[in-house]
Design a protein around this motif. Sequence first.
Motif, PDB file in Angstrom:
ATOM      1  N   TYR A 182      17.420 -39.692 -93.264  1.00  0.00           N
ATOM      2  CA  TYR A 182      16.799 -38.970 -92.154  1.00  0.00           C
ATOM      3  C   TYR A 182      16.776 -39.840 -90.908  1.00  0.00           C
ATOM      4  CZ  TYR A 182      13.054 -36.760 -89.416  1.00  0.00           C
ATOM      5  OH  TYR A 182      12.311 -36.194 -88.416  1.00  0.00           O
ATOM      6  N   SER A 183      17.212 -39.285 -89.785  1.00  0.00           N
ATOM      7  CA  SER A 183      17.375 -40.047 -88.548  1.00  0.00           C
ATOM      8  C   SER A 183      16.096 -40.187 -87.735  1.00  0.00           C
ATOM      9  CB  SER A 183      18.434 -39.384 -87.669  1.00  0.00           C
ATOM     10  OG  SER A 183      17.959 -38.127 -87.185  1.00  0.00           O
ATOM     11  N   GLY A 184      15.079 -39.388 -88.050  1.00  0.00           N
ATOM     12  CA  GLY A 184      13.834 -39.455 -87.297  1.00  0.00           C
ATOM     13  C   GLY A 184      13.700 -38.388 -86.235  1.00  0.00           C
ATOM     14  N   ASN A 185      14.652 -37.439 -86.173  1.00  0.00           N
ATOM     15  CA  ASN A 185      14.475 -36.336 -85.230  1.00  0.00           C
ATOM     16  C   ASN A 185      14.978 -35.031 -85.800  1.00  0.00           C
ATOM     17  OD1 ASN A 185      17.426 -36.314 -83.583  1.00  0.00           O
ATOM     18  ND2 ASN A 185      16.792 -38.320 -84.279  1.00  0.00           N
ATOM     19  N   GLN A 186      14.465 -33.943 -85.220  1.00  0.00           N
ATOM     20  CA  GLN A 186      14.726 -32.598 -85.703  1.00  0.00           C
ATOM     21  C   GLN A 186      15.157 -31.718 -84.528  1.00  0.00           C
ATOM     22  OE1 GLN A 186      12.732 -31.213 -88.887  1.00  0.00           O
ATOM     23  NE2 GLN A 186      12.027 -33.218 -89.544  1.00  0.00           N
ATOM     24  N   PHE A 187      15.942 -30.704 -84.858  1.00  0.00           N
ATOM     25  CA  PHE A 187      16.384 -29.740 -83.853  1.00  0.00           C
ATOM     26  C   PHE A 187      15.942 -28.343 -84.248  1.00  0.00           C
ATOM     27  CE2 PHE A 187      20.304 -31.291 -81.248  1.00  0.00           C
ATOM     28  CZ  PHE A 187      19.583 -32.380 -80.797  1.00  0.00           C
ATOM     29  N   LEU A 188      15.304 -27.647 -83.305  1.00  0.00           N
ATOM     30  CA  LEU A 188      15.146 -26.199 -83.411  1.00  0.00           C
ATOM     31  C   LEU A 188      16.170 -25.579 -82.467  1.00  0.00           C
ATOM     32  CD1 LEU A 188      12.070 -23.911 -83.485  1.00  0.00           C
ATOM     33  CD2 LEU A 188      13.752 -23.601 -81.668  1.00  0.00           C
ATOM     34  N   THR A 189      16.939 -24.616 -82.968  1.00  0.00           N
ATOM     35  CA  THR A 189      17.993 -23.992 -82.165  1.00  0.00           C
ATOM     36  C   THR A 189      17.678 -22.522 -81.948  1.00  0.00           C
ATOM     37  OG1 THR A 189      19.616 -25.502 -83.139  1.00  0.00           O
ATOM     38  CG2 THR A 189      20.475 -23.545 -82.008  1.00  0.00           C
ATOM     39  N   ALA A 190      17.799 -22.075 -80.710  1.00  0.00           N
ATOM     40  CA  ALA A 190      17.596 -20.661 -80.376  1.00  0.00           C
ATOM     41  C   ALA A 190      18.521 -20.311 -79.219  1.00  0.00           C
ATOM     42  CB  ALA A 190      16.138 -20.396 -79.994  1.00  0.00           C
ATOM     43  N   THR A 191      18.899 -19.033 -79.133  1.00  0.00           N
ATOM     44  CA  THR A 191      19.886 -18.615 -78.136  1.00  0.00           C
ATOM     45  C   THR A 191      19.393 -17.405 -77.360  1.00  0.00           C
ATOM     46  OG1 THR A 191      21.680 -19.378 -79.587  1.00  0.00           O
ATOM     47  CG2 THR A 191      22.283 -17.866 -77.801  1.00  0.00           C
ATOM     48  N   LEU A 192      19.568 -17.480 -76.046  1.00  0.00           N
ATOM     49  CA  LEU A 192      19.340 -16.283 -75.230  1.00  0.00           C
ATOM     50  C   LEU A 192      20.668 -15.900 -74.584  1.00  0.00           C
ATOM     51  CD1 LEU A 192      19.030 -16.932 -71.848  1.00  0.00           C
ATOM     52  CD2 LEU A 192      17.049 -18.141 -72.742  1.00  0.00           C
ATOM     53  N   ARG A 193      20.997 -14.612 -74.668  1.00  0.00           N
ATOM     54  CA  ARG A 193      22.281 -14.113 -74.166  1.00  0.00           C
ATOM     55  C   ARG A 193      22.096 -13.415 -72.818  1.00  0.00           C
ATOM     56  NH1 ARG A 193      25.129 -12.021 -79.762  1.00  0.00           N
ATOM     57  NH2 ARG A 193      23.589 -12.896 -81.191  1.00  0.00           N
ATOM     58  N   HIS A 194      23.239 -13.238 -72.139  1.00  0.00           N
ATOM     59  CA  HIS A 194      23.267 -12.527 -70.856  1.00  0.00           C
ATOM     60  C   HIS A 194      22.258 -13.139 -69.886  1.00  0.00           C
ATOM     61  CE1 HIS A 194      25.612  -9.794 -73.262  1.00  0.00           C
ATOM     62  NE2 HIS A 194      24.574  -9.501 -74.015  1.00  0.00           N
ATOM     63  N   ALA A 195      22.291 -14.465 -69.809  1.00  0.00           N
ATOM     64  CA  ALA A 195      21.292 -15.189 -69.028  1.00  0.00           C
ATOM     65  C   ALA A 195      21.361 -14.857 -67.545  1.00  0.00           C
ATOM     66  CB  ALA A 195      21.474 -16.689 -69.238  1.00  0.00           C
ATOM     67  N   SER A 196      22.552 -14.729 -66.998  1.00  0.00           N
ATOM     68  CA  SER A 196      22.684 -14.543 -65.546  1.00  0.00           C
ATOM     69  C   SER A 196      22.064 -13.241 -65.075  1.00  0.00           C
ATOM     70  CB  SER A 196      24.157 -14.589 -65.145  1.00  0.00           C
ATOM     71  OG  SER A 196      24.717 -15.847 -65.452  1.00  0.00           O
ATOM     72  N   THR A 197      22.159 -12.211 -65.897  1.00  0.00           N
ATOM     73  CA  THR A 197      21.633 -10.905 -65.496  1.00  0.00           C
ATOM     74  C   THR A 197      20.196 -10.690 -65.961  1.00  0.00           C
ATOM     75  OG1 THR A 197      22.663  -9.938 -67.470  1.00  0.00           O
ATOM     76  CG2 THR A 197      23.908  -9.824 -65.409  1.00  0.00           C
ATOM     77  N   ARG A 198      19.866 -11.159 -67.159  1.00  0.00           N
ATOM     78  CA  ARG A 198      18.540 -10.889 -67.712  1.00  0.00           C
ATOM     79  C   ARG A 198      17.530 -11.976 -67.370  1.00  0.00           C
ATOM     80  NH1 ARG A 198      19.027  -9.495 -73.880  1.00  0.00           N
ATOM     81  NH2 ARG A 198      16.803  -9.204 -73.528  1.00  0.00           N
ATOM     82  N   HIS A 199      18.014 -13.215 -67.185  1.00  0.00           N
ATOM     83  CA  HIS A 199      17.100 -14.330 -66.919  1.00  0.00           C
ATOM     84  C   HIS A 199      17.722 -15.238 -65.855  1.00  0.00           C
ATOM     85  CE1 HIS A 199      14.878 -13.106 -70.496  1.00  0.00           C
ATOM     86  NE2 HIS A 199      16.028 -13.080 -71.151  1.00  0.00           N
ATOM     87  N   PRO A 200      17.910 -14.737 -64.649  1.00  0.00           N
ATOM     88  CA  PRO A 200      18.614 -15.515 -63.610  1.00  0.00           C
ATOM     89  C   PRO A 200      17.919 -16.821 -63.260  1.00  0.00           C
ATOM     90  CG  PRO A 200      17.604 -13.527 -62.685  1.00  0.00           C
ATOM     91  CD  PRO A 200      17.532 -13.393 -64.162  1.00  0.00           C
ATOM     92  N   ARG A 201      16.600 -16.863 -63.297  1.00  0.00           N
ATOM     93  CA  ARG A 201      15.901 -18.111 -62.974  1.00  0.00           C
ATOM     94  C   ARG A 201      16.196 -19.189 -64.020  1.00  0.00           C
ATOM     95  NH1 ARG A 201      10.658 -18.004 -63.371  1.00  0.00           N
ATOM     96  NH2 ARG A 201      10.510 -15.964 -64.375  1.00  0.00           N
ATOM     97  N   LEU A 202      16.296 -18.777 -65.272  1.00  0.00           N
ATOM     98  CA  LEU A 202      16.595 -19.734 -66.334  1.00  0.00           C
ATOM     99  C   LEU A 202      18.057 -20.165 -66.272  1.00  0.00           C
ATOM    100  CD1 LEU A 202      14.587 -18.172 -69.295  1.00  0.00           C
ATOM    101  CD2 LEU A 202      13.872 -19.941 -67.657  1.00  0.00           C
TER     102      LEU A 202
END
Length: 416
Positions: A182-202
């Motif tokens: 174990y390296s000592g770190n963990q990843f949580l992965t999540a995806t949001l699609r169509h960012a430019s139209t649905r979440h332009p600020r992000l």
Amino acid sequence: MAPFRPRIAIAGGGPSGLALGLLLHRRGIPATIYDLRGRMGAEELAKPSGMLDLHEESGLAVMRECGLWDKFQAAVGDCSEAMRVLDQHGTLLHADEGELAYRPEIPRNALTNLLVEHVPAQSIRWHHKIREAWSARSEATGATEITLDLGAHGRATYDFVVGADGAWSRVRRLLTDVAPFYSGNQFLTATLRHASTRHPRLAELNGTGVMTALGGGHGILGQRGTQDSIRVYAAVRTPDENWATTAGLAGKTAAEAKAVLLRTQDGPFHSWAAPLQELLATACDEETRDNPGCAADIKPLYMLPVGHTWDHRPGVTLVGDAAHLMTPWAGEGVNLALWDALDLSRALAAVSVEAAAPDAAAAWQAALEPHVRAYEQTMWARAREKAAETAANMDLFLSEHGAQAVADMFKRAGYA
């Protein structure tokens, strides 16, 4: 008399195994690839899958030698080479357009499919899990034979087996008892699609390439990808290998997990800037909306010791993560894996045995030995260098003031 044809197996159908199979095929050397998964369908291929930046001396060299350069170039473009570094307060400390190196990004699924499409279909055995592997000397031929236990598919015996079967490689057990830690770190992965139209600020926050926000030993990373997506990784540094269970996240959806990540006082991102919290929260919500009821993708990251080697044995070797598993903090994993495949294909192509005599297998193995030894020595040396760089980057990125440290690193490298 017909020429001797060595029986070659490749355990694992990831990028390194597929690239090796294709490189051998182009040299007229047949090999059988075993993979426990099935071939991806069109719907799965279209999903955002994370982006891989290929480097000139390794990944890009393999694309050229596989004859895939034009098709590779047509598959890139969803993620630019731009890099943004922010601290946990949302302050932009560094930005560049990747101008000092050509490292185009390709979706992992697209790279895998590009290779699959050019490996002969009959060479790949999908849904084949290698349960165990063992070696024995054949009394009839004097050669070393490697036998694979394929469970319900029976057993198969080969003159040479390549372990391209990843972090928990079964083939590696033929060579060493060393296992990932174990390296000592963990990843949580999540995806949001169509960012430019649905979440332009992000989308603006993330930029067109990779955004890395760091501080307090943790990180929020965003990477643009297919379907105008942002693939968000929450990096948590913790000595607790079972952190997901300890934190009460095991079996919880990403939308439920965000409350733990962002909650007051004990959440790793509780004091981060509102826009960065919004990026993580939105990605978690979108992930659950797209995959209702599915548990959050939380993975502890593992690595092999820096400088990991093994005692050479005839008839078997390793490539990719099976040989030198490291964390993703230098972006070298897939590039090293493809470089391994390129070098090993050349080693195998350097040897031939003309006659199908009873001792042909032993003669072929004897002729191959110095080439495989040379491959392993070269591979170990470069893997040691990249693994040390990766480990140093991990400590740098996930330090208390990681953002400033990384911005300073880019400045020293010559970026404005």
